[in-house]
Write an enzyme that holds these catalytic residues in place. Structure first.
Site, PDB file in Angstrom:
ATOM      1  N   LYS A   1       0.855  -1.197   0.000  1.00  0.00           N
ATOM      2  CA  LYS A   1       0.000   0.000   0.000  1.00  0.00           C
ATOM      3  C   LYS A   1       0.881   1.232   0.000  1.00  0.00           C
ATOM      4  O   LYS A   1       1.709   1.413   0.892  1.00  0.00           O
ATOM      5  CB  LYS A   1      -0.907  -0.007   1.231  1.00  0.00           C
TER       6      LYS A   1
ATOM      7  N   ASP B   1      -2.547  10.691   3.278  1.00  0.00           N
ATOM      8  CA  ASP B   1      -3.952  10.323   3.458  1.00  0.00           C
ATOM      9  C   ASP B   1      -4.677  11.385   4.282  1.00  0.00           C
ATOM     10  O   ASP B   1      -4.553  11.437   5.498  1.00  0.00           O
ATOM     11  CB  ASP B   1      -4.045   8.954   4.159  1.00  0.00           C
TER      12      ASP B   1
ATOM     13  N   GLU C   1      -9.274   3.894   2.152  1.00  0.00           N
ATOM     14  CA  GLU C   1      -8.772   3.883   0.782  1.00  0.00           C
ATOM     15  C   GLU C   1      -7.680   2.855   0.555  1.00  0.00           C
ATOM     16  O   GLU C   1      -7.478   2.380  -0.557  1.00  0.00           O
ATOM     17  CB  GLU C   1      -8.266   5.276   0.403  1.00  0.00           C
TER      18      GLU C   1
ATOM     19  N   ASP D   1       1.682   6.609   5.400  1.00  0.00           N
ATOM     20  CA  ASP D   1       0.696   5.642   4.924  1.00  0.00           C
ATOM     21  C   ASP D   1       1.172   4.918   3.670  1.00  0.00           C
ATOM     22  O   ASP D   1       0.433   4.109   3.109  1.00  0.00           O
ATOM     23  CB  ASP D   1      -0.646   6.332   4.662  1.00  0.00           C
TER      24      ASP D   1
ATOM     25  N   LYS E   1     -10.052  13.352   7.920  1.00  0.00           N
ATOM     26  CA  LYS E   1      -9.503  13.067   9.241  1.00  0.00           C
ATOM     27  C   LYS E   1      -9.400  14.364  10.050  1.00  0.00           C
ATOM     28  O   LYS E   1      -9.279  15.451   9.480  1.00  0.00           O
ATOM     29  CB  LYS E   1      -8.093  12.460   9.131  1.00  0.00           C
TER      30      LYS E   1
ATOM     31  N   ARG F   1      -7.379  -0.279   1.441  1.00  0.00           N
ATOM     32  CA  ARG F   1      -7.868  -1.578   0.985  1.00  0.00           C
ATOM     33  C   ARG F   1      -8.334  -1.519  -0.467  1.00  0.00           C
ATOM     34  O   ARG F   1      -8.350  -2.538  -1.158  1.00  0.00           O
ATOM     35  CB  ARG F   1      -8.979  -2.070   1.911  1.00  0.00           C
TER      36      ARG F   1
ATOM     37  N   ASP G   1     -12.118   7.195   3.738  1.00  0.00           N
ATOM     38  CA  ASP G   1     -10.912   7.061   4.568  1.00  0.00           C
ATOM     39  C   ASP G   1     -10.487   5.602   4.710  1.00  0.00           C
ATOM     40  O   ASP G   1      -9.556   5.298   5.436  1.00  0.00           O
ATOM     41  CB  ASP G   1     -11.144   7.692   5.948  1.00  0.00           C
TER      42      ASP G   1
END
Length: 484
Positions: free
Chosen positions: A249, A254, A333, A272, A261, A335, A331
């Protein structure tokens, strides 16, 4: 990169050396060292379970540290490393001599990785003026009996190469996100991979991502001014044979998208992309070890940003394997990009030996397992056992969480094949893995590693990239090569 050497006799100029040893070490049987008056006092302290450290009266060394005997065999609580870390917040000597004559193999591996990783510090990014440390560690010397040196040489070499991959990943992850964009990651990967003829890079830009049907990756990245990328790094250590695949990933920042967030939760979101950075570091370590395998590393790179084109809650996107996903939380994202990358990897090599993905996917795994263990989710028992064993052998451990059809309701959608988050806010980590498993065919062994707790090293209220789980994955690969 910090250099290393092994010896069974310390000689020459040791005036810039830091000796790390234990009470009763065979080193002190030599007349030169037994004659040092301070050693008896230091041994008495260390025998009582205390750290004994001095820079005075320790000639011919610049510094001597004696650690209690028990910590040299504690591979669970990192007792030795916990004592060493404060000593290296300000390095005093360019050479460290680590006494390897009475140490557990796992403890030694973790200690070597820690020392070699001192080659990278945040000041090396060049973003803080006037803060270059006066002394940097340049060399690690292992003191051990001659009969153990061949085995120790293998361990030192492996950990040295593993650490070099970890450092590459850490440097990339530590960069601010305005610099470390999806395209920057691609450029840096191409630069680093160019040093190894067995590595080659394949890049999908935003147009190719759409053309090849990676709708989930496109959905996440389309709201940002800096477009998404899919990077595949291919390693051909042999001409033929099954491919092992790793997927990372790579959310370079993010914001949470339209599911924004709060500020405190956004602060570390440049990290991230640690999963993708660690896949790159893993590929560099594999090439550095010249392992006789074929491997593909896939980095799913995107910035989850707010903009006119940002994905909206309730929208539906289609992955490259044809499955549709309702995006009920922007949020969640990671996956989404992982799902497309898993599907792409399995389509690229349908006969792959296994696929392992790694991601800073959920904060829930930290609540479950803390910061020392990576979460492992798989339906393949052989892969579960192999990764668990490799974690124990490397000191980069995992803990298995459940993954079966009882999670089915967590990803049900009325409008699409799947939804990306459960409506009941339960089993968050396992539910994410349950979504992912739909994108890897059942014919391919697959495992998911949630490294939200382990991809960062947290100390004194500050977070930096750790380079985990590269040691775990290298050990698993070495074991897999030996058994196949």
């Amino acid at each position: 990169m910090i250099d290393y050497a092994l010896t069974d006799r310390l000689s020459g100029d040791l005036t810039q050396s830091h000796l790390i040893t234990f009470p009763g070490s065979p080193l002190f049987d030599q007349p030169l060292y037994r004659a040092m008056p301070i050693i008896d006092e230091m041994e008495a302290l260390a025998t009582q379970g205390k750290l004994a450290d001095t820079r005075f009266g320790c000639a011919p060394f610049a510094r001597i540290t004696l650690l209690p005997s028990g910590v040299w065999h504690d591979g669970v609580t990192d007792a030795l490393l916990n004592l060493l870390r404060p000593l290296f917040t300000d390095t005093a000597c360019p050479q460290v001599i680590i006494d390897c004559s009475h140490i557990d193999e796992v403890v030694l591996a973790k200690t070597l990785r820690f020392l070699f990783n001192l080659s990278h510090q945040l000041v090396d990014l060049g973003l803080k003026t006037g803060s270059s440390p006066a002394t940097r560690l340049r060399r690690v010397v292992g003191y051990c009996p001659r009969e153990t040196q061949p085995q120790r040489e293998t361990l030192f070499h492996q950990q040295h190469v593993i650490a070099s991959g970890m450092i590459a990943a850490r440097r990339l992850a530590d960069l601010p996100s305005e610099q470390c964009t999806p395209q920057y990651v691609v450029d840096e990967a191409q630069r680093l991979c160019a040093a190894f003829p067995a590595l080659r890079c394949e890049v999908l830009d935003e147009n190719a991502i759409v053309e090849q049907g990676l709708g989930l990756l496109h959905a996440v990245g389309k709201g940002a001014e800096r477009p998404p990328r899919l990077l595949a790094i291919h390693y051909d250590g042999i001409a033929d044979g099954p491919v092992r695949s790793y997927v990372g990933k790579g959310i370079t920042f993010d914001t949470g998208g339209l599911w924004l967030k709060e500020g405190a939760g956004m602060y570390t979101m440049k990290y991230d992309m640690c999963g993708a950075a660690n896949v790159l570091g893993l590929m560099l370590s594999i090439a550095g070890l010249a392992l006789p395998v074929r491997v593909m590393g896939v980095l799913a790179l995107a910035e989850n940003a707010i903009g006119p084109n940002a994905m909206q809650p309730g929208s539906v996107a289609r992955a490259c394997n044809g499955m549709t996903v309702e995006i009920n939380n922007t949020d969640a994202e990671g996956r989404l990009v992982l799902s497309d990358a898993l599907a792409w990897a399995s389509l690229r090599h349908p006969d792959t030996r296994y696929i392992i993905d790694l991601a800073t996917l959920t904060g829930a795994v930290v609540k479950a397992l803390g910061y020392e263990l990576s979460g492992l989710m798989t339906q393949n028992e052989s892969l579960r056992q192999a990764l668990t064993l490799a974690g124990q052998q490397s000191g980069d451990e995992v803990w298995s969480l459940p993954l079966d059809a009882r999670l089915k309701k967590q990803t049900e959608s009325a409008i699409a094949d799947l939804c990306n988050t459960p409506g009941n806010n339960a089993a968050i980590s396992a539910s994410a893995a349950w979504l992912l498993h739909h994108f890897c065919p059942s014919t391919i062994p697959w495992a998911h590693l949630d490294v939200s707790g382990t991809a960062l090293w947290r100390e004194s209220g500050r977070s930096v990239a750790s380079g985990r789980p590269i040691p775990l994955l290298i050990q698993h690969l070495l074991n897999d090569i030996a058994s196949s």
